[in-house]
Scaffold this motif. Structure first.
Motif, PDB file in Angstrom:
ATOM      1  N   ASP A  12       0.846  -1.191   0.000  1.00  0.00           N
ATOM      2  CA  ASP A  12       0.000   0.000   0.000  1.00  0.00           C
ATOM      3  C   ASP A  12       0.889   1.250   0.000  1.00  0.00           C
ATOM      4  O   ASP A  12       1.473   1.611   1.032  1.00  0.00           O
ATOM      5  CB  ASP A  12      -0.907  -0.013   1.241  1.00  0.00           C
ATOM      6  N   GLU A  13       1.002   1.906  -1.145  1.00  0.00           N
ATOM      7  CA  GLU A  13       1.886   3.073  -1.267  1.00  0.00           C
ATOM      8  C   GLU A  13       1.370   4.250  -0.438  1.00  0.00           C
ATOM      9  O   GLU A  13       2.167   5.053   0.059  1.00  0.00           O
ATOM     10  CB  GLU A  13       2.022   3.476  -2.730  1.00  0.00           C
ATOM     11  N   THR A  14       0.066   4.363  -0.292  1.00  0.00           N
ATOM     12  CA  THR A  14      -0.493   5.443   0.529  1.00  0.00           C
ATOM     13  C   THR A  14      -0.091   5.266   1.991  1.00  0.00           C
ATOM     14  O   THR A  14       0.264   6.243   2.676  1.00  0.00           O
ATOM     15  CB  THR A  14      -2.022   5.474   0.406  1.00  0.00           C
ATOM     16  N   ALA A  15      -0.119   4.050   2.468  1.00  0.00           N
ATOM     17  CA  ALA A  15       0.294   3.775   3.845  1.00  0.00           C
ATOM     18  C   ALA A  15       1.782   4.085   4.012  1.00  0.00           C
ATOM     19  O   ALA A  15       2.193   4.659   5.032  1.00  0.00           O
ATOM     20  CB  ALA A  15       0.018   2.319   4.200  1.00  0.00           C
ATOM     21  N   PHE A  16       2.587   3.719   3.025  1.00  0.00           N
ATOM     22  CA  PHE A  16       4.024   4.002   3.093  1.00  0.00           C
ATOM     23  C   PHE A  16       4.270   5.513   3.119  1.00  0.00           C
ATOM     24  O   PHE A  16       5.109   6.005   3.886  1.00  0.00           O
ATOM     25  CB  PHE A  16       4.747   3.368   1.911  1.00  0.00           C
ATOM     26  N   ALA A  17       3.537   6.251   2.292  1.00  0.00           N
ATOM     27  CA  ALA A  17       3.690   7.711   2.275  1.00  0.00           C
ATOM     28  C   ALA A  17       3.319   8.311   3.623  1.00  0.00           C
ATOM     29  O   ALA A  17       3.958   9.262   4.098  1.00  0.00           O
ATOM     30  CB  ALA A  17       2.822   8.307   1.166  1.00  0.00           C
ATOM     31  N   ALA A  18       2.290   7.750   4.275  1.00  0.00           N
ATOM     32  CA  ALA A  18       1.900   8.241   5.598  1.00  0.00           C
ATOM     33  C   ALA A  18       2.981   7.953   6.628  1.00  0.00           C
ATOM     34  O   ALA A  18       3.248   8.765   7.522  1.00  0.00           O
ATOM     35  CB  ALA A  18       0.584   7.592   6.017  1.00  0.00           C
ATOM     36  N   LEU A  19       3.623   6.795   6.521  1.00  0.00           N
ATOM     37  CA  LEU A  19       4.694   6.425   7.444  1.00  0.00           C
ATOM     38  C   LEU A  19       5.897   7.339   7.316  1.00  0.00           C
ATOM     39  O   LEU A  19       6.496   7.758   8.305  1.00  0.00           O
ATOM     40  CB  LEU A  19       5.141   4.982   7.178  1.00  0.00           C
ATOM     41  N   THR A  20       6.288   7.618   6.074  1.00  0.00           N
ATOM     42  CA  THR A  20       7.533   8.343   5.826  1.00  0.00           C
ATOM     43  C   THR A  20       7.348   9.851   5.758  1.00  0.00           C
ATOM     44  O   THR A  20       8.291  10.605   6.017  1.00  0.00           O
ATOM     45  CB  THR A  20       8.175   7.857   4.523  1.00  0.00           C
ATOM     46  N   GLY A  21       6.125  10.296   5.418  1.00  0.00           N
ATOM     47  CA  GLY A  21       5.909  11.725   5.218  1.00  0.00           C
ATOM     48  C   GLY A  21       6.212  12.564   6.436  1.00  0.00           C
ATOM     49  O   GLY A  21       6.765  13.666   6.327  1.00  0.00           O
ATOM     50  N   ARG A  22       5.899  12.044   7.603  1.00  0.00           N
ATOM     51  CA  ARG A  22       6.112  12.804   8.840  1.00  0.00           C
ATOM     52  C   ARG A  22       7.599  12.978   9.157  1.00  0.00           C
ATOM     53  O   ARG A  22       7.968  13.818   9.983  1.00  0.00           O
ATOM     54  CB  ARG A  22       5.404  12.117   9.999  1.00  0.00           C
ATOM     55  N   HIS A  23       8.445  12.165   8.529  1.00  0.00           N
ATOM     56  CA  HIS A  23       9.882  12.222   8.808  1.00  0.00           C
ATOM     57  C   HIS A  23      10.690  12.844   7.665  1.00  0.00           C
ATOM     58  O   HIS A  23      11.900  13.039   7.818  1.00  0.00           O
ATOM     59  CB  HIS A  23      10.425  10.804   9.052  1.00  0.00           C
ATOM     60  N   ARG A  24      10.047  13.154   6.562  1.00  0.00           N
ATOM     61  CA  ARG A  24      10.800  13.529   5.376  1.00  0.00           C
ATOM     62  C   ARG A  24      11.640  14.787   5.578  1.00  0.00           C
ATOM     63  O   ARG A  24      12.805  14.832   5.193  1.00  0.00           O
ATOM     64  CB  ARG A  24       9.847  13.736   4.186  1.00  0.00           C
ATOM     65  N   ARG A  25      11.050  15.815   6.186  1.00  0.00           N
ATOM     66  CA  ARG A  25      11.802  17.070   6.338  1.00  0.00           C
ATOM     67  C   ARG A  25      12.970  16.895   7.292  1.00  0.00           C
ATOM     68  O   ARG A  25      14.066  17.390   7.033  1.00  0.00           O
ATOM     69  CB  ARG A  25      10.860  18.174   6.832  1.00  0.00           C
ATOM     70  N   GLU A  26      12.767  16.195   8.404  1.00  0.00           N
ATOM     71  CA  GLU A  26      13.892  16.030   9.324  1.00  0.00           C
ATOM     72  C   GLU A  26      14.984  15.165   8.703  1.00  0.00           C
ATOM     73  O   GLU A  26      16.177  15.376   8.959  1.00  0.00           O
ATOM     74  CB  GLU A  26      13.442  15.468  10.674  1.00  0.00           C
ATOM     75  N   LEU A  27      14.620  14.194   7.875  1.00  0.00           N
ATOM     76  CA  LEU A  27      15.634  13.409   7.156  1.00  0.00           C
ATOM     77  C   LEU A  27      16.404  14.298   6.198  1.00  0.00           C
ATOM     78  O   LEU A  27      17.628  14.161   6.043  1.00  0.00           O
ATOM     79  CB  LEU A  27      14.976  12.265   6.383  1.00  0.00           C
TER      80      LEU A  27
END
Length: 320
Positions: A12-27
């Protein structure tokens, strides 16, 4: 979180985007510290997310954020090895030609309350150009250890595990990295604020803009220190003193008419300048100056081109 991870593992790509989206800027900020370049950090974050998606089956259900940091850090180390960059002596930012600014408007996306663990992720003393450039002095592994331990507040065991080191080896790398930074960073580093530029700094930048845009180099000279430094990465030159500043100002005046706007970058005051050349009808994006202020005067200008104006939310053209 568990259900979302399970869905992502099921494709589920939408679920993956939800998992990673919250961390993208700090990464992205983490990779920016490792690499010194906004653009290269963006490339590595994209690679990190791709590798995370492809390797999601290997995630064992532990700390997902730490897992992403491990992938991102290793991707940064690979990128540094491939770049074959020489470690600078850092007499000036001119020796770090790959350095780029970071817009405060993007840092603010991850600025958490002081009580939260990653509050230091965007603190001023860990994002200013002096700190960022000094990090580039460190061998890649020392750099990674110091960022994880002293900037992100990771424990020694966590850092060692992420980098595949023993705890004593990680601690040794940290001590060597700290010693290098103590030699290179300003003594007043500990007094830097974690906040945005002060009202006094902003007022100084407004006066600098007025003098810059009007070609009033007499006033400009009164707003800077006698030993003011100007660098223009990736150009190798470093200009020191009022005489050089006046000469650069004369060149700027001959180029055409200027219009500048105040912005913030790397938790430092800055201004973006547009140039209308003779015969043109509009002001076009030209440069970005970050200003280091010491005791109420501009001590250093670090001048970048207009490449990152979109990241600052700035237009390419201002109407005349």
């Amino acid at each position: 979180m568990t259900d979302t991870i399970a869905a992502a593992k099921a494709g589920d790509e939408t679920a993956f985007a939800a998992l990673t989206g919250r961390h993208r800027r700090e990464l992205h900020v983490h990779c920016y510290r490792m690499l010194g370049s906004f653009d290269e950090a963006e490339d590595v974050v994209q690679e990190t997310l791709l590798n995370a998606w492809r390797g999601l089956d290997t995630f064992d259900g532990g700390n997902f954020r730490a897992w992403l940091y491990r992938i991102a850090t290793n991707a940064c180390l690979d990128a540094i090895r491939k770049s074959e960059r020489r470690l600078p002596s850092l007499r000036s930012f001119a020796e770090v030609p790959w350095i780029q600014p970071y817009p405060d408007r993007l840092l603010d996306e991850i600025a958490p309350p002081e009580a939260e663990p990653d509050a230091l992720a965007v603190a001023r003393e860990t994002i200013e150009l002096a700190f960022l450039a000094a990090l580039q002095l460190l061998p890649p592994q020392q750099r990674a250890v110091l960022i994880l331990r002293d900037v992100l507040g990771w424990r020694a065991a966590e850092t060692a595990t992420l980098l595949g080191l023993s705890v004593p080896a990680a601690n040794s790398a940290l001590q060597r990295g700290r010693a290098t930074l103590r030699e290179r960073l300003p003594q007043q580093r500990g007094e830097w604020s974690a906040a945005a530029p002060s009202d006094e700094e902003r007022a100084l930048v407004r006066r600098l803009i007025e003098a810059h845009d009007s070609g009033d180099f007499g006033t400009l000279g009164s707003l800077v220190r006698d030993d003011v430094r100007v660098t223009m990465p990736p150009e190798p030159q470093c200009y020191i003193g009022l005489e050089h500043l006046a000469r650069l100002g004369g060149i700027a005046e001959e180029m055409g008419e200027w219009r500048s706007v105040a912005v913030d970058a790397n938790r430092m005051p800055a201004f973006a300048s547009y140039l209308r050349r003779p015969g043109d009808t509009v002001f076009r994006a030209f440069k970005l100056d970050l200003v280091r202020v010491v005791e109420g005067k501009a001590a250093e200008f670090t001048t970048f081109d207009s490449h990152l104006f979109p990241a600052f939310g700035l237009d390419a053209i201002l109407e005349g």
